[in-house]
Write a protein that holds these residues in place. Structure first.
Motif, PDB file in Angstrom:
ATOM      1  N   ILE A 107       1.168 -29.650  -0.585  1.00  0.00           N
ATOM      2  CA  ILE A 107       0.332 -28.519  -0.182  1.00  0.00           C
ATOM      3  C   ILE A 107      -0.923 -29.055   0.494  1.00  0.00           C
ATOM      4  O   ILE A 107      -1.133 -30.270   0.569  1.00  0.00           O
ATOM      5  N   SER A 108      -1.783 -28.165   0.972  1.00  0.00           N
ATOM      6  CA  SER A 108      -2.992 -28.594   1.677  1.00  0.00           C
ATOM      7  C   SER A 108      -4.114 -28.931   0.687  1.00  0.00           C
ATOM      8  O   SER A 108      -4.139 -28.434  -0.451  1.00  0.00           O
ATOM      9  N   VAL A 109      -5.047 -29.766   1.146  1.00  0.00           N
ATOM     10  CA  VAL A 109      -6.202 -30.138   0.333  1.00  0.00           C
ATOM     11  C   VAL A 109      -7.048 -28.912   0.009  1.00  0.00           C
ATOM     12  O   VAL A 109      -7.546 -28.758  -1.118  1.00  0.00           O
ATOM     13  N   SER A 110      -7.218 -28.042   0.975  1.00  0.00           N
ATOM     14  CA  SER A 110      -8.045 -26.846   0.759  1.00  0.00           C
ATOM     15  C   SER A 110      -7.464 -25.962  -0.337  1.00  0.00           C
ATOM     16  O   SER A 110      -8.203 -25.333  -1.093  1.00  0.00           O
ATOM     17  N   THR A 111      -6.127 -25.924  -0.437  1.00  0.00           N
ATOM     18  CA  THR A 111      -5.492 -25.101  -1.484  1.00  0.00           C
ATOM     19  C   THR A 111      -5.816 -25.665  -2.861  1.00  0.00           C
ATOM     20  O   THR A 111      -6.187 -24.922  -3.785  1.00  0.00           O
ATOM     21  N   TYR A 171      -8.439 -34.962  -4.239  1.00  0.00           N
ATOM     22  CA  TYR A 171      -7.702 -33.785  -3.788  1.00  0.00           C
ATOM     23  C   TYR A 171      -6.540 -34.206  -2.889  1.00  0.00           C
ATOM     24  O   TYR A 171      -5.436 -33.632  -2.962  1.00  0.00           O
ATOM     25  N   GLN A 172      -6.778 -35.230  -2.039  1.00  0.00           N
ATOM     26  CA  GLN A 172      -5.735 -35.679  -1.120  1.00  0.00           C
ATOM     27  C   GLN A 172      -4.522 -36.202  -1.875  1.00  0.00           C
ATOM     28  O   GLN A 172      -3.367 -35.916  -1.500  1.00  0.00           O
ATOM     29  N   ALA A 211      -2.715 -33.168  -3.499  1.00  0.00           N
ATOM     30  CA  ALA A 211      -2.131 -32.311  -2.455  1.00  0.00           C
ATOM     31  C   ALA A 211      -0.865 -32.933  -1.884  1.00  0.00           C
ATOM     32  O   ALA A 211       0.146 -32.254  -1.666  1.00  0.00           O
TER      33      ALA A 211
END
Length: 581
Positions: free
Chosen positions: A548-552, A539-540, A543
């Motif tokens: 964008i953010s990892v959570s997104t 994800y990192q 992202a």
């Protein structure tokens, strides 16, 4: 007057009665044996059997005396009776019978009894003696015994065979054998480690990692498994867990030479060259390794990668001396000279004892069908080919298929058949692989229905659909994702990316979410496609590429995967499954 002792009035009270039982006759038999009175010993053992006919030990003692007296047939008759009527679990009787047959020079019968003993006896009481007798029978019969397993060493014989197959580069055969060992003897951690490596060498990364994770659940401190897991983390780009694991491995100082070697090669592959160099130097100090050219190569690689260039050159000259037929030391010494002339810096090199992948192809092009067997059967070369067949780019796969046509053995057939059945591979490459199989005389039907693991593409959003108003946004997501900001997807993989997106839109047509965050959806789409193809990405990574953010990324990826089951589907394409990098 004092009273008399009552015992003196009856002299019979001083007589100890004789108790005739099995123990009495057993003791008499042993005394007779001590005096070498075999006839008397046999008589007493027969009496012991009469008193305790259900005690197999008495029968075996009688059989032993008969054998000592040279009456081998009578001895075997008693032993057969024990197995048939008294106690079938007395598997040592087979060992005794084998001895009797050998003394009668009935070597075929001796072999049959000995093999039965080894395959049925769980305790291995006479294992050493049995192995000595096996050598005798091998000499007499001029062939190895027909032994499939040794029960008291369950899985050991099979594991030795599997390790030999791994060393020969026969990874598919090794995997089948190791699967059966792992299922029957899960406590054999070495077999499970080697099973993971067999999968890894075949390019079946998901199965390799799952095997290691299950092993570590049973034995969390297993050094071989931890080292293998670190390699797998690196392969998938899992930097966070990799860093934590490597820091733990870096402070280890193993005692056993096998563990030192495993840790050294692992640290080298992970780029921890100082630790690798330190461990390899420890191994070179051991006289047992003083003539191993591959160990000198590993140490030279570590020396080169830590800037100790003079040391590296000295070590490769030693490799050249120990392995004069090898191209490997000459190649690396030549490259060092070229870099020195060019004034270039350090050239990081692999720790594997073979030529770089591109150099291997040059040799294959040079020799063609006249390729020496030493290169054809090199397990590291074969593993790199099998891995590239699964995970290389298009041109590399084309070269690999041509190279495998020259090897043309069972492992190649297995690899190509598996490649053709893989729904993630391009149809054109499958055609080439099928042509090779056809040349080898193997019929193979192209599974055209499996040309993609995803349904065929339909129009992005039907014009009469309630979601038609979102067509522009959905197309923007697809265009951005296909551009591949994380730079990890090949053209064929971008086709699957489009299919995932189309499937998601069709599946959510009646309740489709509003697409406000184009970058988030595109990042999630690229992430899922990469995971489906076994590409190492986190994800990192994605992202950061999309800003964008990892959570997104994770939120949209989970949302999409809940509908399309991409992760589950990519794992299902591999068959389920129940030391030495």
């Amino acid at each position: 007057m004092k009273g008399k002792d009552p015992r003196a009035a009856d002299p019979s009270t001083n007589v100890v009665p004789i108790r005739l039982d099995a123990s009495f006759f057993f003791e008499r038999a042993v005394r007779s044996l001590d005096r070498n009175h075999y006839d008397k010993a046999l008589k007493y053992f027969r009496k012991a059997v009469e008193y305790e006919p259900d005690n197999p030990v008495n029968h075996c003692n009688m059989a032993g005396i008969l054998s000592e007296m040279g009456d081998y047939e009578a001895s075997n008759a008693v032993l057969s009776s024990v197995l048939e009527k008294v106690d079938p679990s007395m598997t040592e009787c087979y060992f005794y019978m084998a001895n009797n047959y050998a003394n009668m020079e009935q070597f075929e019968a001796a072999e049959e009894a000995l093999v039965t003993y080894l395959e049925e006896d769980a305790n291995g009481q006479f294992l050493e003696e049995a192995e000595e007798m096996m050598d005798l029978l091998f000499y007499e019969l001029d062939r190895p015994a027909k032994l499939s397993r040794i029960k008291s060493r369950q899985g050991v014989v099979e594991h030795d065979q599997a390790r030999l197959l791994l060393e020969e580069g026969k990874f598919a055969q090794a995997a089948k054998l190791l699967e059966s060992i792992a299922e029957g003897s899960p406590e054999m951690y070495a077999a499970r480690n080697n099973l993971a490596l067999a999968y890894y060498y075949m390019g079946l990364f998901y199965k390799a990692k799952e095997t290691i994770n299950r092993l570590l659940e049973d034995d969390p401190g297993n050094l071989h498994a931890l080292c293998n897991l670190a390699i797998f983390y690196q392969n998938e780009g899992n930097t966070e867990q990799l860093h934590e694991l490597v820091e733990g491995l870096a402070v280890m100082v193993p005692f056993h030479q096998e563990h030192v070697f495993k840790l050294a090669t692992t640290m080298g592959i992970l780029g921890r060259h100082e630790e690798a160099y330190r461990h390899f130097r420890r191994l070179l100090k051991n006289e047992a390794h003083s003539s191993d050219p591959s160990l000198y190569h590993y140490t030279a690689a570590a020396a080169n990668n830590t800037g100790r260039l003079d040391e590296a050159a000295r070590l490769w000259k030693m490799v050249e001396k120990l392995d004069p037929a090898s191209e490997i030391p000459r190649f690396y010494l030549s490259r060092m000279e070229q870099l020195e002339q060019d004034g270039s810096g350090i050239d990081m090199i692999s720790y594997h004892y073979h030529l770089p992948f591109e150099e291997q192809f040059k040799l294959w092009e040079k020799f063609g069908s006249d390729m020496p067997d030493s290169l054809k059967n090199d397990p590291l070369v074969r593993s790199s080919f099998f891995w590239a067949l699964r995970h290389g780019d298009y041109s590399t796969k084309v070269q690999v298929i041509k190279a495998l046509a020259i090897i043309a053995d069972y492992e190649v057939q297995e690899a190509l058949q598996s490649f053709i059945a893989d729904p993630l591979q391009e149809q054109d490459l499958k055609n080439q692989a099928a042509a090779v199989l056809e040349e080898l005389g193997i019929e193979w039907q192209l599974p055209s229905s499996q040309s993609s693991m995803l349904p065929p593409a339909k129009p992005l959003v039907p014009s009469d659909s309630p979601a038609a108003a979102m067509n522009a946004k959905a197309k923007a997501v697809l265009d951005l994702a296909q551009n591949g900001k994380a730079k990890r997807l090949e053209p064929a993989q971008r086709q699957d990316l489009e299919s995932i997106w189309l499937e998601y839109l069709r599946s959510t047509e009646d309740d489709q979410p509003m697409i406000h965050h184009v970058e988030g959806w595109a990042a999630a789409l690229e992430y899922l496609t990469a995971k489906m193809h076994g590409i190492g990405v986190t994800y990192q990574d994605v992202a950061a590429a999309y800003g964008i953010s990892v959570s997104t990324v994770s939120r949209y990826a989970r949302q999409m995967d809940a509908v399309c089951n991409i992760k589950q589907r990519s794992q299902q394409m591999l068959p389920s499954f129940n030391e030495h990098l």
